[in-house]
Design a protein around this motif. Sequence first.
Motif, PDB file in Angstrom:
ATOM      1  N   GLY A 140       0.823  -1.202   0.000  1.00 12.46           N
ATOM      2  CA  GLY A 140       0.000   0.000   0.000  1.00 12.46           C
ATOM      3  C   GLY A 140       0.852   1.245   0.000  1.00 12.46           C
ATOM      4  O   GLY A 140       2.092   1.179   0.023  1.00 12.46           O
ATOM      5  N   GLY A 141       0.183   2.404  -0.029  1.00 15.27           N
ATOM      6  CA  GLY A 141       0.909   3.668  -0.105  1.00 15.27           C
ATOM      7  C   GLY A 141       0.297   4.739   0.776  1.00 15.27           C
ATOM      8  O   GLY A 141      -0.904   4.722   1.073  1.00 15.27           O
ATOM      9  N   LEU A 142       1.142   5.683   1.203  1.00 15.17           N
ATOM     10  CA  LEU A 142       0.728   6.829   2.013  1.00 15.17           C
ATOM     11  C   LEU A 142       1.174   8.100   1.297  1.00 15.17           C
ATOM     12  O   LEU A 142       2.365   8.387   1.198  1.00 15.17           O
ATOM     13  N   ASP A 143       0.197   8.832   0.766  1.00 12.55           N
ATOM     14  CA  ASP A 143       0.435  10.048  -0.009  1.00 12.55           C
ATOM     15  C   ASP A 143       0.237  11.247   0.909  1.00 12.55           C
ATOM     16  O   ASP A 143      -0.885  11.534   1.327  1.00 12.55           O
ATOM     17  N   LEU A 144       1.311  11.955   1.215  1.00 13.83           N
ATOM     18  CA  LEU A 144       1.271  13.090   2.127  1.00 13.83           C
ATOM     19  C   LEU A 144       1.377  14.389   1.331  1.00 13.83           C
ATOM     20  O   LEU A 144       2.380  14.627   0.664  1.00 13.83           O
ATOM     21  N   CYS A 145       0.321  15.198   1.396  1.00 10.29           N
ATOM     22  CA  CYS A 145       0.289  16.497   0.699  1.00 10.29           C
ATOM     23  C   CYS A 145       0.763  16.361  -0.743  1.00 10.29           C
ATOM     24  O   CYS A 145       1.456  17.221  -1.267  1.00 10.29           O
ATOM     25  N   GLY A 146       0.392  15.265  -1.386  1.00 15.25           N
ATOM     26  CA  GLY A 146       0.973  14.914  -2.672  1.00 15.25           C
ATOM     27  C   GLY A 146       0.472  15.746  -3.845  1.00 15.25           C
ATOM     28  O   GLY A 146      -0.701  16.110  -3.929  1.00 15.25           O
TER      29      GLY A 146
END
Length: 362
Positions: A140-146
């Motif tokens: 999975g992925g974690l997109d921060l302020c992307g």
Amino acid sequence: MKRLCLVLTLLSVVCAAQAKTEFGKLDGAAFRIEVPYNWNRGLVIYYHGYSAENHGVVFDEKKPLDPRLAVLAKAGYAVIQSGYSQGGWAVEQAIPETESLRRYFIEKYDKPQETYVAGASMGGLLTVMTIERSPEAYAGGLDLCGAAEDTPSLFTRGFDLRVLFDYYFPSVLPDPAKVPVDYEMSEELEKKVTALLDSKPEAASALRRIGGLHNNKDLVGDLLFLTWVLKDIERRAGGNPFDNRSTIYTGTPTDNALNDGVKRYAADAGALAYLQRYYSPTGHLTRPVLAIHTTYDPLVPPSVPSNYSLLARTAGAGDFFVVQYVKHDGHCNITPEEIERGFKEVRQWAEKGTMPSAGAMQ
């Protein structure tokens, strides 16, 4: 009791001895590897954001792991970061160089049981790009302020803001279609642009409204930084990729005069294709991705993750993308505690199928 304390102390020493921080260089890119003492055989690949330098990021061996990443290691995961071999909009370099680092980690530290990808700002786009294009290795992925938007649209907003600034304040900043290589952001230039905006409050108000910005400080910061970015993009793309000949500008009390007087530009052949290649998201996700965004971001507006959510739904992957917001102002102003919470929710989603709730982070 003393004997038990001695045993616990020895165990602590053994565990601490297993922790490792490694610095090095691979494929011309500096890297940092953090393996925590409580390593659970999991791995997080982290993409950093845009760097306003000509060279890639160099990691300071004297500094501890960034608190925002330390929460990932605290959860028992090894964390690896490539500095990329180039600065700026290094999407072209970041993906293959980070993949090389992932393979290096496997060869040296063993294959992880599970791997997640995370990143902030430009790194958020790289996170989505990785899951879209090479999902096999990731849970999975974690997109921060992307900046998870097609790059032409993302940077056209900045180009338009510069064009409109030039309409109100001509010859102050370099031509946005031909930013000279020696352009630099400076405190002196910041003061000059701030004074000009303060001297014409109606013009400044129009620019803030069009840019979705709350104050002149953010407006000045965007104008100077975006000019730097345009210089970088023009160098990479081999020319100006932006075309505003068919743009109708709105949002001011004098839209007709504005559209009559604003300077028009034609894009250079081939330059737009570069931006489309690096990168235009597809929305085709097969792994869960959680995006966390502030409610006010002067560089990457909250509409960006919202639009990607629509793109994912259109691609039939709406169940793989969730957006949460945190009530802060500023670009990437997400706390370590919020990142820790988001990472936990991504893991639960990937491992147990528990989809996080969209909306405000609880």
